[in-house]
Write a protein that holds these residues in place. Structure first.
Motif, short mmCIF file in Angstrom:
data_model
loop_
_atom_site.label_atom_id
_atom_site.label_comp_id
_atom_site.label_asym_id
_atom_site.label_seq_id
_atom_site.Cartn_x
_atom_site.Cartn_y
_atom_site.Cartn_z
N GLY A 24 0.82 -1.20 0.00
CA GLY A 24 0.00 0.00 0.00
C GLY A 24 0.85 1.25 0.00
N ALA A 25 0.21 2.38 -0.22
CA ALA A 25 0.92 3.65 -0.35
C ALA A 25 1.56 4.10 0.95
N GLY A 26 0.91 3.88 2.07
CA GLY A 26 1.42 4.37 3.34
C GLY A 26 2.62 3.60 3.87
N ASP A 27 2.71 2.32 3.54
CA ASP A 27 3.77 1.47 4.08
C ASP A 27 4.87 1.16 3.09
N PHE A 28 4.93 1.88 2.01
CA PHE A 28 5.91 1.68 0.95
C PHE A 28 7.24 2.31 1.39
N THR A 29 8.30 1.50 1.56
CA THR A 29 9.58 2.03 2.01
C THR A 29 10.72 1.60 1.07
N LEU A 30 11.82 2.34 1.16
CA LEU A 30 13.02 1.97 0.40
C LEU A 30 13.54 0.61 0.85
N ALA A 31 13.44 0.34 2.14
CA ALA A 31 13.90 -0.94 2.65
C ALA A 31 13.13 -2.09 2.00
N ASP A 32 11.82 -1.91 1.83
CA ASP A 32 11.01 -2.94 1.18
C ASP A 32 11.44 -3.15 -0.27
N VAL A 33 11.67 -2.05 -0.97
CA VAL A 33 12.11 -2.16 -2.37
C VAL A 33 13.49 -2.83 -2.42
N ALA A 34 14.38 -2.43 -1.53
CA ALA A 34 15.72 -3.02 -1.50
C ALA A 34 15.64 -4.53 -1.28
N ARG A 35 14.81 -4.96 -0.34
CA ARG A 35 14.64 -6.40 -0.10
C ARG A 35 14.11 -7.10 -1.35
N LYS A 36 13.15 -6.46 -2.01
CA LYS A 36 12.51 -7.06 -3.19
C LYS A 36 13.52 -7.32 -4.30
N VAL A 37 14.47 -6.40 -4.48
CA VAL A 37 15.43 -6.54 -5.58
C VAL A 37 16.77 -7.12 -5.14
N GLY A 38 16.95 -7.31 -3.83
CA GLY A 38 18.19 -7.89 -3.34
C GLY A 38 19.35 -6.92 -3.29
N LEU A 39 19.05 -5.66 -3.10
CA LEU A 39 20.09 -4.64 -2.94
C LEU A 39 20.01 -4.08 -1.53
N SER A 40 21.05 -3.37 -1.13
CA SER A 40 21.00 -2.73 0.18
C SER A 40 20.21 -1.42 0.06
N ARG A 41 19.68 -1.00 1.18
CA ARG A 41 18.95 0.27 1.24
C ARG A 41 19.90 1.42 0.87
N ALA A 42 21.15 1.33 1.30
CA ALA A 42 22.15 2.35 0.99
C ALA A 42 22.38 2.48 -0.52
N THR A 43 22.39 1.36 -1.21
CA THR A 43 22.56 1.37 -2.66
C THR A 43 21.38 2.10 -3.32
N LEU A 44 20.17 1.80 -2.84
CA LEU A 44 19.00 2.49 -3.39
C LEU A 44 19.06 3.99 -3.11
N ILE A 45 19.51 4.36 -1.93
CA ILE A 45 19.62 5.78 -1.59
C ILE A 45 20.62 6.46 -2.52
N GLN A 46 21.73 5.79 -2.83
CA GLN A 46 22.71 6.35 -3.75
C GLN A 46 22.11 6.57 -5.14
N ARG A 47 21.29 5.64 -5.56
CA ARG A 47 20.72 5.71 -6.91
C ARG A 47 19.50 6.61 -7.01
N PHE A 48 18.65 6.57 -5.98
CA PHE A 48 17.35 7.25 -6.08
C PHE A 48 17.12 8.32 -5.01
N GLU A 49 18.00 8.44 -4.05
CA GLU A 49 17.90 9.40 -2.95
C GLU A 49 16.89 8.98 -1.89
N ASN A 50 15.61 8.86 -2.29
CA ASN A 50 14.57 8.57 -1.29
C ASN A 50 13.33 7.99 -1.98
N ARG A 51 12.36 7.70 -1.17
CA ARG A 51 11.11 7.10 -1.65
C ARG A 51 10.40 8.03 -2.63
N GLU A 52 10.38 9.33 -2.34
CA GLU A 52 9.70 10.29 -3.21
C GLU A 52 10.32 10.32 -4.60
#
Length: 188
Positions: A24-52
């Motif tokens: 859902g929209a309210g519980d959507f986090t970078l950590a969830d996306v990172a887990r889904k793709v098998g990357l670290s949250r830090a890697t996603l932050i480097q690439r995309f900055e944040n959830r927004e």
């Protein structure tokens, strides 16, 4: 030397859509996306900055996909050509089994001004293509917006009613709108 990307941005964005659908929209986090793709949250932050920023990239990607899709469709003269175009874009929605994610995206778009502008831009692309296919009538621009509004409203009504498949239901509603607007025109 920078490390090579293991996953493309599109793969990450696809995963973000899946997470949005799952959580859902309210519980959507970078950590969830990172887990889904098998990357670290830090890697996603480097690439995309944040959830927004991920949500913005999703919106921008959807605009580009809409432009590309609409460019593949022929422009045919007459109401029959308009009807074929409308059916084609409506049928691209499918049966509706995964439509709930579109409702979530619409919710997110309603809360964020940038995403709302992206949605408006996407809607205007569709409205422009409807306009191009409409006969030359005095209220052509208004009618293009109205037909798009019938599509949007019918999709939301389908979410509540689940009458048949999504595309079949929406096509019936648009057909009725065309037959009312153009008396004597039959789409049989």
């Amino acid at each position: 030397m920078p490390r090579k990307k293991v996953l493309s941005d599109d793969q990450v964005l696809d995963a973000a859509i899946a997470v949005l659908a799952e959580h859902g929209a309210g519980d959507f986090t970078l950590a969830d996306v990172a887990r889904k793709v098998g990357l670290s949250r830090a890697t996603l932050i480097q690439r995309f900055e944040n959830r927004e920023r991920i949500l913005r990239r999703l919106a921008e990607r959807e605009i580009a996909a809409t432009e590309q899709y609409l460019a593949t469709l022929d422009v045919e003269d007459g109401l029959e050509g308009l009807w074929r175009f409308l059916c084609t874009i409506i049928e691209s929605m499918g049966t509706g089994e995964h439509f709930s994610v579109h409702v979530l995206v619409a919710y997110v778009e309603s809360k964020d001004p940038y995403l709302g502008k992206c949605a408006d831009r996407r809607y205007k692309l569709v409205q422009r293509e409807i306009y191009r296919r409409l006969p030359d009538v005095p209220d052509r621009g208004t009618l293009a917006i109205h037909l798009h509004t019938v599509i949007a409203g019918a999709t939301m009504h389908w979410v509540a009613s689940r009458e048949g498949s999504l595309s079949e239901y929406v096509c019936r509603q648009v057909r009725l709108a065309l037959e009312i607007r153009f008396p004597g025109f039959s789409l049989d």
